[in-house]
Design a protein around this motif. Structure first.
Motif: not given
Length: 478
Positions: A18-23, A47-51, A56-68
């Motif tokens: 689990t990676v903490a942070g989408l920076g 959960s902003s548009p930038a987030h 979406d860019a990570l999901a395209a590489d098969g990486i799951a992202v949980r926002l909010g």
């Protein structure tokens, strides 16, 4: 909590991370670890548009992202990789501790991913001056003909450098206290703590905890632990460090150096540490005039960079050439213009009292522009030490009253202009007010001793506003 021992890139294959942070550092870690065959989930409270765009860019590489939701530990996690700014008290980490799951940072991951022939690290930390010193060091190493890069808490994420195709002889690594807190394994060739002053105490919990995290940079050092001879706390960290046998304590000082120190003699930076007979010999490295700007704290930065470079075997000529080639980043004691024989200096990067004190010490007669968000700081010590240098003060920002009250207590004779504005246009008024207070030969110094976010997006925008206002003065006179 115990930490698993490094096992190289293969240690991550098949694990659930689990990676903490989408920076920037979080994205870098997620991509690198997924590329090694790990199952990666990134969590972020935003959960902003930038987030969503980054997710979406990570999901395209098969990486799951949980926002909010950044508080709940995803099922199956066996290691958490945090971004530097996340506090140790974060609920996610409490959940990890409860599940017996380790938490490490991007620097720890980078160290574990190093190959057998990886470039050694020359590491730098401190409350102030880290970035400048790291860049100076990289310039010196480059002048010596070495392949290097300034990395870590600066520029390219360190994981990207370690896993990239480019090879290096040595890396100049800037490390923040946040990064050091989450990095138990790195062992530098040599390292420096430039200074220690209260900062980020809300994150670390106490000055003792903050200092202890800074001190991690010395653990396991191979050749040299570089400390500030004028700051006993840095030497105490060296004494407490568990280093490799033969590793030396090397001090730097603005005075004439003793044995095993670098210092200054008659305007010359000299080395009495890395010479054949340090009891009787000193090696000239550079002139004070080769350091830009030649403010006292920046000379100290140059000495620390030189000490690390010399520990790595760099010749004296490369120290001189590297310092001459170095150009500091914007908003760090940057000379903007001279107007009516008054120098206007932008040190917007002085976002705390320790940095502002160093900046104020560089000039003899100052009209000081200060204020912003105090971040819990007090200003009595700063004002008391600097009072004799102040021609006047112009105060802006949300917490300017704290500085005004300190001036009233410790420098009651200094005229003060208190601008009751927190809009971005206040900077132009502040510069005009400073001009009225200044006399030929004075310096108008914008060293706020505060953060900028009450009025500006960041310290860069604050510095740009100051520079624009100064240039407007000159244009009006043309």
């Amino acid at each position: 909590m115990t930490h698993s021992s490094p096992g190289g890139p293969s240690e991550f294959a098949g694990r659930h991370l689990t990676v903490a942070g989408l920076g920037v550092s979080g994205i870098s870690a997620a991509r690198a670890l997924a590329g090694l065959g790990a199952s990666v989930t990134v969590v972020d409270g935003g959960s902003s548009p930038a987030h969503r765009e980054r997710a979406d860019a990570l999901a395209a590489d098969g990486i799951a992202v949980r926002l909010g939701d950044a508080d709940t530990l995803p099922d199956g996690t066996d290691l958490v990789v945090t971004s530097p700014g996340w506090k140790p008290s974060s609920p996610l980490f409490a959940a990890a501790a409860g599940a017996g799951v380790d938490v490490v940072g991007d620097v720890e991951i980078a160290w574990r991913l190093r190959g057998p022939d990886a470039a050694p690290w020359l590491a730098i930390t401190g409350t102030n001056g880290k970035t400048t010193t790291t860049q100076m060091l990289a310039s010196i190493l480059t002048a010596a003909g070495l392949r290097t890069a300034a990395v870590g808490n600066i520029g390219t994420p360190i994981i990207d450098v370690v896993t990239g195709d480019e090879t290096y002889d040595v890396l100049a690594v800037e490390l923040s206290s946040y990064q050091l807190h989450w990095a138990p394994s790195p062992r530098a060739h040599s390292a420096a703590v430039l200074n220690l002053a209260p900062d980020h105490l809300d994150w670390h919990g106490s000055m003792e905890a903050y200092a202890a995290d800074k001190g991690r940079i010395y653990h396991g050092n191979q050749v040299a632990c570089v400390y500030n001879a004028a700051d006993k706390a840095t030497e105490d960290l060296v004494r407490a460090a568990d280093v490799e046998e033969g590793c030396r304590a090397i001090g730097f000082t603005l005075a004439a150096p003793g044995p095993s120190q670098l210092g200054v003699v008659d305007g010359i930076l000299v080395d009495r540490a890395f010479v054949a007979d340090r009891q009787r010999q000193a090696q000239e490295l550079a002139e004070v005039a080769d350091v830009r700007p030649p403010a006292p704290h920046n000379i100290a930065n140059a000495l620390a960079a030189a000490a690390l470079a010399r520990a790595f075997g760099v010749p004296a000529t490369a120290v001189r050439d590297g310092l001459r080639a170095f150009r500091p980043d914007a908003h760090r004691i940057e000379h903007v213009a001279d107007v009516d024989q008054v120098a206007y200096i932008d040190d917007s990067k002085a976002t705390n009292t320790h940095a502002a004190e160093a900046s104020l010490a560089a000039y003899e007669s100052i009209v000081w522009i200060a204020g912003g968000l105090a971040k819990g700081a007090t200003f009595d010590e700063l004002v008391a030490k600097s009072a004799k240098r102040l021609r006047g003060a112009v105060l802006i920002g949300a917490d300017r009253a704290l500085i005004r009250e300190a001036l009233a207590r410790h420098a009651p004779e200094v005229p003060v202009v208190d601008l009751d504005r927190t809009d971005t246009g206040a900077m132009s008024e502040a510069v005009r007010a400073a001009r009225r207070l200044a006399r030929p030969g004075d310096t108008v110094l914008m060293a706020p001793a505060c953060a900028s976010m009450d009025m500006f997006t960041n310290y860069n925008r604050r510095g740009e506003a100051f520079a624009d206002a100064v240039r407007a003065l000159g244009a009006a006179d043309a």
